[in-house]
Write a protein that holds these residues in place. Sequence first.
Motif, short mmCIF file in Angstrom:
data_model
loop_
_atom_site.label_atom_id
_atom_site.label_comp_id
_atom_site.label_asym_id
_atom_site.label_seq_id
_atom_site.Cartn_x
_atom_site.Cartn_y
_atom_site.Cartn_z
N ARG A 295 31.38 -11.04 -29.60
CA ARG A 295 32.82 -11.11 -29.34
C ARG A 295 33.31 -9.83 -28.67
NH1 ARG A 295 34.61 -12.80 -35.34
NH2 ARG A 295 32.66 -13.83 -35.81
N GLN A 296 34.50 -9.95 -28.11
CA GLN A 296 35.16 -8.79 -27.51
C GLN A 296 36.65 -8.88 -27.80
OE1 GLN A 296 34.91 -8.78 -23.23
NE2 GLN A 296 35.19 -10.98 -23.07
N GLN A 297 37.30 -7.74 -27.84
CA GLN A 297 38.75 -7.67 -28.04
C GLN A 297 39.39 -7.46 -26.68
OE1 GLN A 297 38.92 -8.85 -31.28
NE2 GLN A 297 40.60 -7.42 -31.56
N ILE A 298 40.32 -8.30 -26.31
CA ILE A 298 41.03 -8.20 -25.04
C ILE A 298 42.47 -7.82 -25.34
CG2 ILE A 298 41.67 -9.37 -22.89
CD1 ILE A 298 38.65 -9.18 -23.36
N GLY A 299 42.94 -6.72 -24.77
CA GLY A 299 44.30 -6.25 -24.99
C GLY A 299 45.27 -6.80 -23.96
N TYR A 300 46.48 -7.11 -24.41
CA TYR A 300 47.54 -7.62 -23.53
C TYR A 300 48.84 -6.88 -23.83
CZ TYR A 300 44.58 -11.58 -22.28
OH TYR A 300 43.56 -12.36 -21.80
N THR A 301 49.69 -6.73 -22.83
CA THR A 301 51.01 -6.12 -22.98
C THR A 301 52.02 -7.02 -22.29
OG1 THR A 301 49.99 -3.94 -22.87
CG2 THR A 301 52.38 -4.05 -22.61
N CYS A 302 53.09 -7.39 -23.02
CA CYS A 302 54.11 -8.27 -22.44
C CYS A 302 55.23 -7.42 -21.83
CB CYS A 302 54.64 -9.23 -23.51
SG CYS A 302 55.92 -8.57 -24.57
N PRO A 303 56.13 -8.03 -21.06
CA PRO A 303 57.22 -7.29 -20.41
C PRO A 303 58.15 -6.58 -21.41
CG PRO A 303 57.00 -9.46 -19.42
CD PRO A 303 56.09 -9.42 -20.60
N GLN A 304 58.23 -7.07 -22.66
CA GLN A 304 59.08 -6.44 -23.68
C GLN A 304 58.37 -5.25 -24.34
OE1 GLN A 304 59.79 -9.90 -23.32
NE2 GLN A 304 61.77 -9.20 -22.61
N GLY A 305 57.14 -4.96 -23.95
CA GLY A 305 56.42 -3.83 -24.50
C GLY A 305 55.57 -4.16 -25.71
N HIS A 306 55.49 -5.42 -26.10
CA HIS A 306 54.64 -5.81 -27.23
C HIS A 306 53.17 -5.71 -26.80
CE1 HIS A 306 58.33 -8.41 -28.15
NE2 HIS A 306 58.41 -7.32 -28.90
N VAL A 307 52.36 -5.04 -27.62
CA VAL A 307 50.94 -4.89 -27.35
C VAL A 307 50.18 -5.65 -28.42
CG1 VAL A 307 49.04 -3.26 -27.10
CG2 VAL A 307 51.31 -2.64 -26.30
N PHE A 308 49.21 -6.47 -28.02
CA PHE A 308 48.41 -7.24 -28.99
C PHE A 308 47.02 -7.46 -28.42
CE2 PHE A 308 50.61 -10.14 -26.21
CZ PHE A 308 49.68 -11.12 -25.89
N GLU A 309 46.09 -7.84 -29.30
CA GLU A 309 44.72 -8.09 -28.89
C GLU A 309 44.30 -9.50 -29.28
OE1 GLU A 309 42.31 -5.02 -30.63
OE2 GLU A 309 42.57 -3.75 -28.86
N ILE A 310 43.47 -10.10 -28.46
CA ILE A 310 42.93 -11.43 -28.70
C ILE A 310 41.41 -11.30 -28.75
CG2 ILE A 310 42.72 -13.79 -27.78
CD1 ILE A 310 45.55 -13.13 -28.60
N THR A 311 40.81 -11.92 -29.76
CA THR A 311 39.35 -11.92 -29.87
C THR A 311 38.79 -13.11 -29.10
OG1 THR A 311 39.54 -10.97 -32.07
CG2 THR A 311 37.42 -11.94 -31.49
#
Length: 127
Positions: free
Chosen positions: A27-43
């Motif tokens: 597996r790998q962790q993929i980071g994302y950032t939305c226009p509102q500045g929320h940062v989260f990761e998806i496995t």
Amino acid sequence: MAERTLRGARLGGQSFEDERGIEFAARQQIGYTCPQGHVFEITMSVEADVPALWECPRCGAEALSNSGELPEAKAEKPVRTHWDMLLERRSVKELEDILKERLELLRGGEIGPAHLHRANAKKRKVS
């Protein structure tokens, strides 16, 4: 007999399988950032095609991958109007002929709304 096989076990409550001897997929962790500045990761699996956009779990906006990969631009079809579709089937000359024919039928009282026919019928009787 079926009652004895379920004795002591709750349906759907627990699994009798254990994780010994099981090899999980890489597996790998993929980071994302939305226009509102929320940062989260998806496995995701290492073999998976990583999407450049992912829906933010907090606000629902489209978040961009932190890898810097930009989403592919989608080819948009040009808007087709009714006139465009009509011209695919008939030429302008054919359309003019059909319009002329239909206008003659309408003016002659052969086609069209009923109230127009009654008015034409009255005129014919008076004449």
